[in-house]
Design a protein around this motif. Sequence first.
Motif, PDB file in Angstrom:
ATOM      1  N   HIS A 206      18.308  26.421  78.881  1.00 52.20           N
ATOM      2  CA  HIS A 206      17.906  27.528  80.562  1.00 52.20           C
ATOM      3  C   HIS A 206      16.929  28.281  80.223  1.00 52.20           C
ATOM      4  O   HIS A 206      16.234  28.113  81.725  1.00 52.20           O
ATOM      5  CB  HIS A 206      19.133  28.766  79.633  1.00 52.20           C
ATOM      6  N   TYR A 207      16.181  27.827  79.943  1.00 53.29           N
ATOM      7  CA  TYR A 207      13.964  28.289  79.671  1.00 53.29           C
ATOM      8  C   TYR A 207      13.635  27.103  79.493  1.00 53.29           C
ATOM      9  O   TYR A 207      12.922  26.279  79.029  1.00 53.29           O
ATOM     10  CB  TYR A 207      13.626  28.871  78.885  1.00 53.29           C
ATOM     11  N   THR A 208      14.014  25.579  79.757  1.00 50.83           N
ATOM     12  CA  THR A 208      13.428  24.567  79.138  1.00 50.83           C
ATOM     13  C   THR A 208      13.366  23.373  80.872  1.00 50.83           C
ATOM     14  O   THR A 208      15.081  22.968  80.891  1.00 50.83           O
ATOM     15  CB  THR A 208      14.080  23.261  78.095  1.00 50.83           C
TER      16      THR A 208
END
Length: 352
Positions: free
Chosen positions: A262-264
Amino acid sequence: MPKTSARLLALLSLLQARRDWPGALLAERLDISPRTVRRDVDRLRELGYPIVAFKGPDGGYRLDAGTELPPLLFDDEQAVALAIALQIATTAGAGIEEAAARALNTVRQVMPARLRHRIDTLQVTAVERPTFRPGPQADSEVLMTLSSAVHAREVLRFDYTPVSPPAVEGLGPRRAQPHHLVTWGGLWYLVAWDLDREDWRTFRVDRINLRTPAGPRFTPREVPGGDVAAFVAGRFRGAGDSGDWPCRGEVILGLPAAAVSHYTRDGVVEELGPDRCRLTLGSWSWSGLAAAFGRFDADLEVVGPVELRDAFARLARRYAGATTEAGATAEAGATAEAGATREADREDARWR
């Protein structure tokens, strides 16, 4: 047979959908005779639509470019897509914000009520990534001239002002074969083959001052790798023509793969268990890569390469030093505060 007005709109919609239409196919699609097709084409011409006829076994009609912009016909999906595109035009960096707003208002006025309601409820606020300062706008006329040169395959001559003018390379006009116009981070760039340096270059459009006339035509060459998007991304990553980051490594994180992915953005996440995953990332430098891995608040294990392990060791020493200095500063501050308190107590005792 449908009424003439409805039939004309249907014919115009078909002519806009593809370049060439055989007359027999138009008649079949509209369920009318070829003679009626010819009459309807003449009516559209009287309304200002530049429709040309072409001969041959499948002779037919083509909606050509004219000297004026006639009324356009959009289906529902096209109208909504156009409205969305005009609303986010503020991030184009091409100095067309006011024109886009006027165009949106014009399109909205001629929309049927059902579409106008959908557009009015769709309010888009285009927000760019935070930067230290707003990026300069590219001149729309320069963009059009560059685009024409790309299309015509004509050599450009221009003066260029880089961020830090080098001692030799920034002097004199540049001669380049323009190949692509691209946007990156809210700025416009020209991808071109520099004739004097005999290498590919990316030029900021807002720093280009064109000279006239344009040079001779040239035979276009392919950008390294054949993909202009990957080529430009590689240049901005500092990876040259390979398109990849100059530093790439992988670690095992004590987090679920779904939470990490989700944060990559451009990393690769591989699930190893319910609370464990392998993450591969790239960066400009090994220290930057180690810091990127460290932003995940979890235990990690370095898989490799050795340069990434060394970068983690350097950051560990650096962070430990920062902690020691911060602790020493805090202790000194506490000692000074305690001394001031004792002095104030003694002064207070004298006045009691």
